[in-house]
Design a protein around this motif. Structure first.
Motif, PDB file in Angstrom:
ATOM      1  N   VAL A 106       0.864  -1.186   0.000  1.00 51.05           N
ATOM      2  CA  VAL A 106       0.000   0.000   0.000  1.00 51.05           C
ATOM      3  C   VAL A 106       0.895   1.228   0.000  1.00 51.05           C
ATOM      4  O   VAL A 106       1.958   1.229   0.628  1.00 51.05           O
ATOM      5  CB  VAL A 106      -0.932  -0.001   1.239  1.00 51.05           C
ATOM      6  N   THR A 107       0.502   2.283  -0.688  1.00 48.19           N
ATOM      7  CA  THR A 107       1.335   3.482  -0.786  1.00 48.19           C
ATOM      8  C   THR A 107       1.618   4.087   0.587  1.00 48.19           C
ATOM      9  O   THR A 107       0.922   3.791   1.576  1.00 48.19           O
ATOM     10  CB  THR A 107       0.658   4.555  -1.648  1.00 48.19           C
ATOM     11  N   ALA A 108       2.628   4.946   0.632  1.00 47.47           N
ATOM     12  CA  ALA A 108       2.974   5.620   1.885  1.00 47.47           C
ATOM     13  C   ALA A 108       1.773   6.399   2.419  1.00 47.47           C
ATOM     14  O   ALA A 108       1.423   6.307   3.600  1.00 47.47           O
ATOM     15  CB  ALA A 108       4.163   6.550   1.669  1.00 47.47           C
ATOM     16  N   GLY A 109       1.133   7.177   1.535  1.00 46.82           N
ATOM     17  CA  GLY A 109      -0.040   7.932   1.966  1.00 46.82           C
ATOM     18  C   GLY A 109      -1.173   7.027   2.401  1.00 46.82           C
ATOM     19  O   GLY A 109      -1.890   7.323   3.363  1.00 46.82           O
ATOM     20  N   GLY A 110      -1.322   5.903   1.704  1.00 43.20           N
ATOM     21  CA  GLY A 110      -2.361   4.947   2.070  1.00 43.20           C
ATOM     22  C   GLY A 110      -2.130   4.341   3.441  1.00 43.20           C
ATOM     23  O   GLY A 110      -3.075   4.094   4.191  1.00 43.20           O
ATOM     24  N   ASN A 111      -0.871   4.064   3.785  1.00 48.55           N
ATOM     25  CA  ASN A 111      -0.560   3.523   5.105  1.00 48.55           C
ATOM     26  C   ASN A 111      -0.985   4.479   6.209  1.00 48.55           C
ATOM     27  O   ASN A 111      -1.523   4.059   7.235  1.00 48.55           O
ATOM     28  CB  ASN A 111       0.941   3.225   5.213  1.00 48.55           C
ATOM     29  N   VAL A 112      -0.738   5.767   5.997  1.00 47.33           N
ATOM     30  CA  VAL A 112      -1.143   6.760   6.995  1.00 47.33           C
ATOM     31  C   VAL A 112      -2.664   6.907   7.009  1.00 47.33           C
ATOM     32  O   VAL A 112      -3.294   6.946   8.069  1.00 47.33           O
ATOM     33  CB  VAL A 112      -0.471   8.116   6.717  1.00 47.33           C
ATOM     34  N   GLY A 113      -3.249   6.950   5.822  1.00 43.40           N
ATOM     35  CA  GLY A 113      -4.689   7.158   5.729  1.00 43.40           C
ATOM     36  C   GLY A 113      -5.520   6.013   6.274  1.00 43.40           C
ATOM     37  O   GLY A 113      -6.639   6.226   6.756  1.00 43.40           O
ATOM     38  N   GLU A 114      -4.996   4.797   6.227  1.00 42.35           N
ATOM     39  CA  GLU A 114      -5.759   3.638   6.723  1.00 42.35           C
ATOM     40  C   GLU A 114      -6.152   3.792   8.183  1.00 42.35           C
ATOM     41  O   GLU A 114      -7.250   3.391   8.576  1.00 42.35           O
ATOM     42  CB  GLU A 114      -4.928   2.362   6.542  1.00 42.35           C
ATOM     43  N   ALA A 163       4.456   8.177  11.515  1.00 42.42           N
ATOM     44  CA  ALA A 163       3.351   8.977  10.981  1.00 42.42           C
ATOM     45  C   ALA A 163       2.042   8.191  11.048  1.00 42.42           C
ATOM     46  O   ALA A 163       0.994   8.733  11.442  1.00 42.42           O
ATOM     47  CB  ALA A 163       3.652   9.388   9.538  1.00 42.42           C
ATOM     48  N   ARG A 164       2.088   6.938  10.653  1.00 47.07           N
ATOM     49  CA  ARG A 164       0.889   6.093  10.685  1.00 47.07           C
ATOM     50  C   ARG A 164       0.354   5.970  12.107  1.00 47.07           C
ATOM     51  O   ARG A 164      -0.860   5.972  12.332  1.00 47.07           O
ATOM     52  CB  ARG A 164       1.227   4.708  10.122  1.00 47.07           C
ATOM     53  N   THR A 165       1.248   5.886  13.074  1.00 44.61           N
ATOM     54  CA  THR A 165       0.838   5.706  14.470  1.00 44.61           C
ATOM     55  C   THR A 165       0.271   6.981  15.071  1.00 44.61           C
ATOM     56  O   THR A 165      -0.726   6.954  15.803  1.00 44.61           O
ATOM     57  CB  THR A 165       2.038   5.227  15.305  1.00 44.61           C
ATOM     58  N   LEU A 166       0.893   8.113  14.781  1.00 44.76           N
ATOM     59  CA  LEU A 166       0.535   9.365  15.454  1.00 44.76           C
ATOM     60  C   LEU A 166      -0.556  10.159  14.759  1.00 44.76           C
ATOM     61  O   LEU A 166      -1.056  11.140  15.324  1.00 44.76           O
ATOM     62  CB  LEU A 166       1.777  10.244  15.614  1.00 44.76           C
ATOM     63  N   VAL A 167      -0.939   9.764  13.548  1.00 48.89           N
ATOM     64  CA  VAL A 167      -1.892  10.553  12.785  1.00 48.89           C
ATOM     65  C   VAL A 167      -3.227  10.719  13.512  1.00 48.89           C
ATOM     66  O   VAL A 167      -3.916  11.726  13.341  1.00 48.89           O
ATOM     67  CB  VAL A 167      -2.111   9.943  11.375  1.00 48.89           C
ATOM     68  N   VAL A 173       1.393   5.764  23.553  1.00 52.02           N
ATOM     69  CA  VAL A 173       2.095   5.008  22.513  1.00 52.02           C
ATOM     70  C   VAL A 173       3.117   4.093  23.165  1.00 52.02           C
ATOM     71  O   VAL A 173       3.878   4.502  24.047  1.00 52.02           O
ATOM     72  CB  VAL A 173       2.804   5.952  21.511  1.00 52.02           C
ATOM     73  N   PHE A 174       3.125   2.842  22.743  1.00 48.64           N
ATOM     74  CA  PHE A 174       4.119   1.865  23.167  1.00 48.64           C
ATOM     75  C   PHE A 174       5.197   1.804  22.092  1.00 48.64           C
ATOM     76  O   PHE A 174       4.876   1.636  20.906  1.00 48.64           O
ATOM     77  CB  PHE A 174       3.481   0.485  23.346  1.00 48.64           C
ATOM     78  N   MET A 175       6.461   1.944  22.488  1.00 55.05           N
ATOM     79  CA  MET A 175       7.565   1.912  21.536  1.00 55.05           C
ATOM     80  C   MET A 175       8.553   0.825  21.927  1.00 55.05           C
ATOM     81  O   MET A 175       9.058   0.823  23.049  1.00 55.05           O
ATOM     82  CB  MET A 175       8.289   3.267  21.488  1.00 55.05           C
ATOM     83  N   ASP A 176       8.827  -0.076  20.993  1.00 51.95           N
ATOM     84  CA  ASP A 176       9.736  -1.194  21.246  1.00 51.95           C
ATOM     85  C   ASP A 176      11.003  -1.001  20.416  1.00 51.95           C
ATOM     86  O   ASP A 176      11.007  -1.249  19.213  1.00 51.95           O
ATOM     87  CB  ASP A 176       9.054  -2.515  20.877  1.00 51.95           C
ATOM     88  N   GLU A 177      12.065  -0.523  21.054  1.00 52.12           N
ATOM     89  CA  GLU A 177      13.361  -0.291  20.388  1.00 52.12           C
ATOM     90  C   GLU A 177      13.168   0.461  19.063  1.00 52.12           C
ATOM     91  O   GLU A 177      13.528  -0.043  17.990  1.00 52.12           O
ATOM     92  CB  GLU A 177      14.066  -1.632  20.123  1.00 52.12           C
ATOM     93  N   PRO A 178      12.625   1.677  19.103  1.00 55.67           N
ATOM     94  CA  PRO A 178      12.244   2.358  17.852  1.00 55.67           C
ATOM     95  C   PRO A 178      13.401   2.742  16.951  1.00 55.67           C
ATOM     96  O   PRO A 178      13.176   3.058  15.782  1.00 55.67           O
ATOM     97  CB  PRO A 178      11.507   3.609  18.359  1.00 55.67           C
ATOM     98  N   ILE A 179      14.646   2.749  17.465  1.00 59.81           N
ATOM     99  CA  ILE A 179      15.774   3.083  16.583  1.00 59.81           C
ATOM    100  C   ILE A 179      16.704   1.882  16.388  1.00 59.81           C
ATOM    101  O   ILE A 179      17.784   2.021  15.818  1.00 59.81           O
ATOM    102  CB  ILE A 179      16.579   4.285  17.110  1.00 59.81           C
ATOM    103  N   GLY A 180      16.303   0.726  16.854  1.00 64.91           N
ATOM    104  CA  GLY A 180      17.148  -0.464  16.739  1.00 64.91           C
ATOM    105  C   GLY A 180      17.413  -0.827  15.288  1.00 64.91           C
ATOM    106  O   GLY A 180      16.519  -0.759  14.438  1.00 64.91           O
ATOM    107  N   GLY A 181      18.656  -1.182  14.984  1.00 61.26           N
ATOM    108  CA  GLY A 181      19.010  -1.649  13.652  1.00 61.26           C
ATOM    109  C   GLY A 181      19.275  -0.566  12.631  1.00 61.26           C
ATOM    110  O   GLY A 181      19.544  -0.869  11.469  1.00 61.26           O
TER     111      GLY A 181
END
Length: 258
Positions: A106-114, A163-167, A173-181
């Protein structure tokens, strides 16, 4: 629990066979607060995150969530449809691997819009405008709005997940190692972005990280876990600058010597 607590847990315990993943864990989170859960791999921090978010059911103990009207809800007594709806609205979840949270076809915009559509939004033009605004906020070129996420770099995928999470402006918000890797240079930009957005939106965050520098930068309070138990907790700077428990001292020392 205090009258203004957003999320609270008492006596959470969970075993996987002979492994005690959680052993009598208590936790509190207030609106707008960032709470970091730190510890080595196997300490129980991700299990605690999954239990607090209702993704795992504990063997004992209870977790409560206070809704916008002030009513308390036992997270693990909620019907599954209600818990799923909560994760689409008041709550959000940022995973270490964004591919686990995004729809790559799904497009980037679609991921946020869903996520907006899941809340009942149906005006295509309005959804697209909001999605475009959020791509800009997370520093993704809006010209990439109709591109598929599988063409994005790792850092871009993580920003798209944010963006998808915060829209929907979740309260928690639960964050699991958000910068890992991610590469170090990408990590720095992403951390700055997370800190800015969390402050702007007044979001409460439960953050799992093994990186004490991430905890220091993002978190107001910190909980240190070892073998399923909380061995030390308090204000982040106090715990990291003057650790009392030998395990915390070891963690801080290993960072200083790295």
């Amino acid at each position: 629990m205090a009258d203004d607590t957003l999320l609270a847990a008492r006596g959470l315990s969970l075993a996987f066979g002979r492994v005690q993943a959680l052993a009598g864990v208590d936790a509190d989170l207030w609106p707008g607060e960032v709470l970091a859960i730190v510890g080595e791999s196997g300490s129980g921090k991700t299990t605690l995150l999954d239990v607090l978010s209702g993704r795992l059911r504990p063997d004992a103990g209870v977790a409560w969530y206070r809704d916008p009207d002030g009513a308390l809800h036992d997270v693990h007594a909620m019907p599954q449809p209600k818990l799923r709806a909560l994760h689409r609205s008041d709550w959000g979840f940022v995973r270490q691997n964004p591919r686990d949270a995004l729809r790559l076809g799904v497009t980037a915009g679609g991921n946020v819009g869903e996520r907006l559509m899941a809340q009942g939004n149906r005006h295509y033009g309005g959804i697209r405008d909001v999605a475009e605004n959020w791509l800009h906020r997370v520093e993704i070129d809006t010209a990439r709005m109709d591109d598929l996420p599988r063409t994005f770099s790792g850092g871009m995928l993580q920003r798209l997940q944010i963006a998808r999470t915060l829209v929907t402006h979740p309260r928690l918000v639960f964050m699991d190692e958000p910068i890992g890797g991610l590469d170090v240079s990408v990590q720095a930009r992403l951390l700055d972005l997370i800190r800015t957005l969390v402050a702007q939106l007044g979001i409460a965050v439960v953050l799992v990280t093994h990186d004490l520098s991430v905890a220091r930068l993002l978190a107001h309070r910190i909980m240190v876990m070892q073998r399923g138990r909380v061995v030390e907790s308090g204000l982040t700077d106090q715990v990291l600058d003057d650790p009392h428990h030998p395990y915390t001292q070891l963690l801080v020392s290993s960072v200083l010597q790295a």
